[in-house]
Each structure stands twice: as structure tokens, then as C-alpha cells.
Design an enzyme around this catalytic site. Structure first.
Site, PDB file in Angstrom:
ATOM      1  N   ASP A  43      85.467  78.961  28.433  1.00  0.00           N
ATOM      2  CA  ASP A  43      85.782  79.971  29.450  1.00  0.00           C
ATOM      3  C   ASP A  43      84.860  79.828  30.660  1.00  0.00           C
ATOM      4  O   ASP A  43      85.045  80.512  31.678  1.00  0.00           O
ATOM      5  CB  ASP A  43      85.748  81.392  28.857  1.00  0.00           C
ATOM      6  CG  ASP A  43      84.404  81.747  28.243  1.00  0.00           C
ATOM      7  OD1 ASP A  43      83.502  80.885  28.206  1.00  0.00           O
ATOM      8  OD2 ASP A  43      84.261  82.902  27.793  1.00  0.00           O
ATOM      9  N   SER A  44      83.898  78.906  30.579  1.00  0.00           N
ATOM     10  CA  SER A  44      83.109  78.545  31.765  1.00  0.00           C
ATOM     11  C   SER A  44      84.022  78.035  32.879  1.00  0.00           C
ATOM     12  O   SER A  44      83.615  77.973  34.038  1.00  0.00           O
ATOM     13  CB  SER A  44      82.060  77.485  31.414  1.00  0.00           C
ATOM     14  OG  SER A  44      82.653  76.385  30.739  1.00  0.00           O
ATOM     15  N   ASP A  82      88.302  78.436  24.075  1.00  0.00           N
ATOM     16  CA  ASP A  82      87.596  79.723  24.025  1.00  0.00           C
ATOM     17  C   ASP A  82      88.567  80.891  24.039  1.00  0.00           C
ATOM     18  O   ASP A  82      89.494  80.926  24.868  1.00  0.00           O
ATOM     19  CB  ASP A  82      86.682  79.851  25.261  1.00  0.00           C
ATOM     20  CG  ASP A  82      85.224  79.602  24.930  1.00  0.00           C
ATOM     21  OD1 ASP A  82      84.823  79.807  23.771  1.00  0.00           O
ATOM     22  OD2 ASP A  82      84.484  79.196  25.851  1.00  0.00           O
ATOM     23  N   LYS A 111      87.286  79.368  19.691  1.00  0.00           N
ATOM     24  CA  LYS A 111      85.868  79.761  19.623  1.00  0.00           C
ATOM     25  C   LYS A 111      85.732  81.215  20.076  1.00  0.00           C
ATOM     26  O   LYS A 111      86.367  81.613  21.059  1.00  0.00           O
ATOM     27  CB  LYS A 111      85.012  78.840  20.505  1.00  0.00           C
ATOM     28  CG  LYS A 111      83.546  79.269  20.573  1.00  0.00           C
ATOM     29  CD  LYS A 111      82.631  78.174  21.102  1.00  0.00           C
ATOM     30  CE  LYS A 111      82.621  78.003  22.599  1.00  0.00           C
ATOM     31  NZ  LYS A 111      82.183  79.178  23.367  1.00  0.00           N
ATOM     32  N   GLU A 113      82.792  84.394  20.770  1.00  0.00           N
ATOM     33  CA  GLU A 113      81.367  84.715  20.951  1.00  0.00           C
ATOM     34  C   GLU A 113      80.961  85.905  20.089  1.00  0.00           C
ATOM     35  O   GLU A 113      81.701  86.885  19.995  1.00  0.00           O
ATOM     36  CB  GLU A 113      81.094  85.052  22.420  1.00  0.00           C
ATOM     37  CG  GLU A 113      81.194  83.862  23.326  1.00  0.00           C
ATOM     38  CD  GLU A 113      80.762  84.163  24.764  1.00  0.00           C
ATOM     39  OE1 GLU A 113      80.272  85.289  25.023  1.00  0.00           O
ATOM     40  OE2 GLU A 113      80.943  83.284  25.608  1.00  0.00           O
ATOM     41  N   GLU A 180      73.502  78.814  21.730  1.00  0.00           N
ATOM     42  CA  GLU A 180      73.230  78.639  23.169  1.00  0.00           C
ATOM     43  C   GLU A 180      71.910  79.307  23.558  1.00  0.00           C
ATOM     44  O   GLU A 180      71.696  80.505  23.289  1.00  0.00           O
ATOM     45  CB  GLU A 180      74.400  79.238  23.984  1.00  0.00           C
ATOM     46  CG  GLU A 180      74.182  79.109  25.496  1.00  0.00           C
ATOM     47  CD  GLU A 180      75.428  79.314  26.325  1.00  0.00           C
ATOM     48  OE1 GLU A 180      76.537  79.444  25.771  1.00  0.00           O
ATOM     49  OE2 GLU A 180      75.281  79.331  27.578  1.00  0.00           O
TER      50      GLU A 180
HETATM   51  O1  KIV Z   1      82.426  78.122  28.004  1.00  0.00           O
HETATM   52  C1  KIV Z   1      81.669  77.176  27.741  1.00  0.00           C
HETATM   53  O2  KIV Z   1      81.586  76.178  28.466  1.00  0.00           O
HETATM   54  C2  KIV Z   1      80.845  77.279  26.543  1.00  0.00           C
HETATM   55  C3  KIV Z   1      79.799  76.227  26.330  1.00  0.00           C
HETATM   56  C4  KIV Z   1      78.685  76.404  27.261  1.00  0.00           C
HETATM   57  C5  KIV Z   1      79.352  76.180  24.929  1.00  0.00           C
HETATM   58  O3  KIV Z   1      81.021  78.167  25.772  1.00  0.00           O
END
Ligand code: KIV
Length: 263
Positions: A43-44, A82, A111, A113, A180
Site C-alpha cells: 500500500d506504499s 496489501d 498482507k 498490518e 518493520e
Molecule cells: O507497503 C509496503 O511497501 C510495505 C513494505 C514496506 C513492507 O508494507
């Protein structure tokens, strides 16, 4: 089909896993040719490609669109997508809908969090047959509660909680865990107590694999240089040079030449 069990063997053999973010088919084509093990549609993307200040702006639609673009270009590596902000905090049916969208877009796993408050969602996704990766330490979707993108787990109580959450995520069936921005000694301890692989970012060397954001490690923004980041290329400079070269060629009428023109 992915055999996530295979990566538990990697851990046992101390063979490190590399993971990289990818958001589109253009860079996906290159990632597909690389020796990288896993691909994360993180989600970055909301920060890196969409210019938002945090990952809070990522939506299920955004994640699905980018996951499908990546899946069209990468057929030879596991793709993890994510679950975006709050999508696993609105109850099991909503989480299932979002996970279904991501899996149908081409993800092999999702994934999530954190853990507290959505334990049952993790179990339910796993029982439904969706591989789940956990993510502890700095969880950027909680940036406002954490007071910024800061190192986590330095206090004894926080490190104990992180270890307990990691063990609980493993118990609930996660196939791996992102750690992280935590002290390297804590990452080492967590990794040694789990049988599933831990993938670190800012978690030191004693984890089972490493992940970086592709655009960060390629140096698209050299001013972004957190302590854990290594720039493996300088693509801002290379891109600027190419753009200015093109602009100069246009001004000087040296582009296009006749070989670059149609008869
Ligand atoms: O969203 C992302 O890029 C991440 C990584 C930094 C692990 O969750």
C-alpha cells in the site's frame, strides 16, 4: 501454485528470501526477469506512485488495480497484496470481499498490518484458504497513533507485545511476517522463536529475508534516505539526464533524424 511450506524449508536451511515492492506492469516486466523471490504490491503505492503523505489513502480499488497490473507482468513469482487501511477492521465479510478482489486480481496471498482487534479476521482468511502474511513493528497504516514513521519495540513492554503478537500470528496460520523498523536484537529474537520466515525492513540482518520498496532502492528520490535504505541505482539522476538530453535534441533539431522518420 505456490507452496509456502517451501519457504519454511528456506528458513531452516538459512537461505534468505528477497522481497521487493512492485506496482505496475512496466517495472513488473523487469522484476519478473530478476532473482527476487517474492513480490509485494504494497500500500506504499499510495505514497510512491500517487503522491499521498501516508498509506492511509490506499483503497481496495487502488490495490486491486495495481495488483492486476503486476499479475499481468509477473507470472513466475509469488505476489502478495496489501489489505489497505481499515479493510480488515470492518468485520469478516468486508475483509473477505477485499481479499477476494485482491486474489481475483492475481495475488497469491494478502498482507495485514498488526493483530489486536482483527485476530478473528486473520484466522478466518486462513481457514478460507487465503494465505496471510502478517506485518508488525512500524505499521504505517497506524502512523497517526504511532506519532510518525518511527522505530518501534524499543521499550520492554512493546518488545514483549510484539513477540507475543508474532507468535499469535504464526499460531493463527500466517505463512510469514514482515518486521518493520524494530531494533535488530528484537528482530533476531522474534525470528528465532518462529518457525515461519520473517522478512525485515529496517530490522537488521538476523531475519529470514529482506524487503525494500523498489522505487526507493532504485534511487528515484535520493533525498529519501532512511538509515535502513541502500540505494542500488541512481535513477533520478539517470532519468533527469535522459529528459534533458531529449529536450536539448528537440531544441537543436537533432531529434528525430531521418532514420527515426517514416518514408
Ligand atoms: O507497503 C509496503 O511497501 C510495505 C513494505 C514496506 C513492507 O508494507
Amino acid at each position: 501454485m505456490i507452496s509456502w511450506q517451501k519457504y519454511i524449508a528456506y528458513k531452516n536451511e538459512a537461505r534468505k528470501i528477497s522481497m521487493i515492492t512492485c506496482y505496475d506492469a512496466c517495472l513488473g516486466r523487469i522484476v519478473a526477469q530478476s532473482e527476487i523471490d517474492w513480490v509485494l504490491v504494497g500500500d506504499s503505492v499510495s505514497m510512491v506512485l500517487h503522491g499521498h503523505a501516508s498509506t492511509i489513502m490506499a483503497t481496495p480499488e487502488m490495490m486491486t488495480l495495481h495488483t492486476s497490473a503486476v499479475a499481468r507482468s509477473i507470472k513466475n513469482k509469488p505476489i502478495i497484496a496489501d489489505m489497505p487501511f481499515l479493510s480488515f477492521r470492518k468485520g469478516i465479510p468486508f475483509a473477505l470481499d477485499v481479499a477476494a478482489q485482491l486474489m481475483q486480481a492475481g495475488a497469491d496471498a494478502v498482507k495485514l498490518e498488526g493483530l489486536s482487534g482483527h485476530e478473528e479476521v486473520v484466522s478466518h482468511l486462513v481457514e478460507t484458504g487465503i494465505p496471510v502474511m502478517g506485518h508488525l513493528g512500524l505499521t504505517p497504516q497506524s502512523v497517526h497513533q504511532l506519532g510518525g514513521h518511527k522505530v518501534q519495540g524499543r521499550l520492554e513492554a512493546d518488545s514483549q507485545k510484539l513477540l507475543a503478537d508474532a507468535l499469535e500470528l504464526e499460531k493463527r496460520g500466517c505463512f510469514a511476517l514482515v518486521l518493520e523498523c524494530i531494533p535488530h536484537a528484537l528482530a533476531k529474537e522474534v525470528s528465532s522463536k518462529l518457525s515461519i520466515p520473517t522478512i525485515g525492513i529496517g530490522a537488521g540482518p538476523d531475519v529470514d529475508g529482506q524487503v525494500l520498496v523498489l522505487h526507493d532502492m532504485l534511487g528515484f528520490d535520493p533525498s529519501f534516505k532512511p538509515k535502513f535504505l541502500r540505494h542500488y541505482a541512481q535513477l533520478e539522476g539517470a532519468s533527469l539526464e535522459a529528459l534533458n538530453h531529449f529536450a536539448a535534441d528537440v531544441r537543436e533539431r537533432t531529434f528525430p533524424n531521418f532514420e527515426e522518420s517514416y518514408l
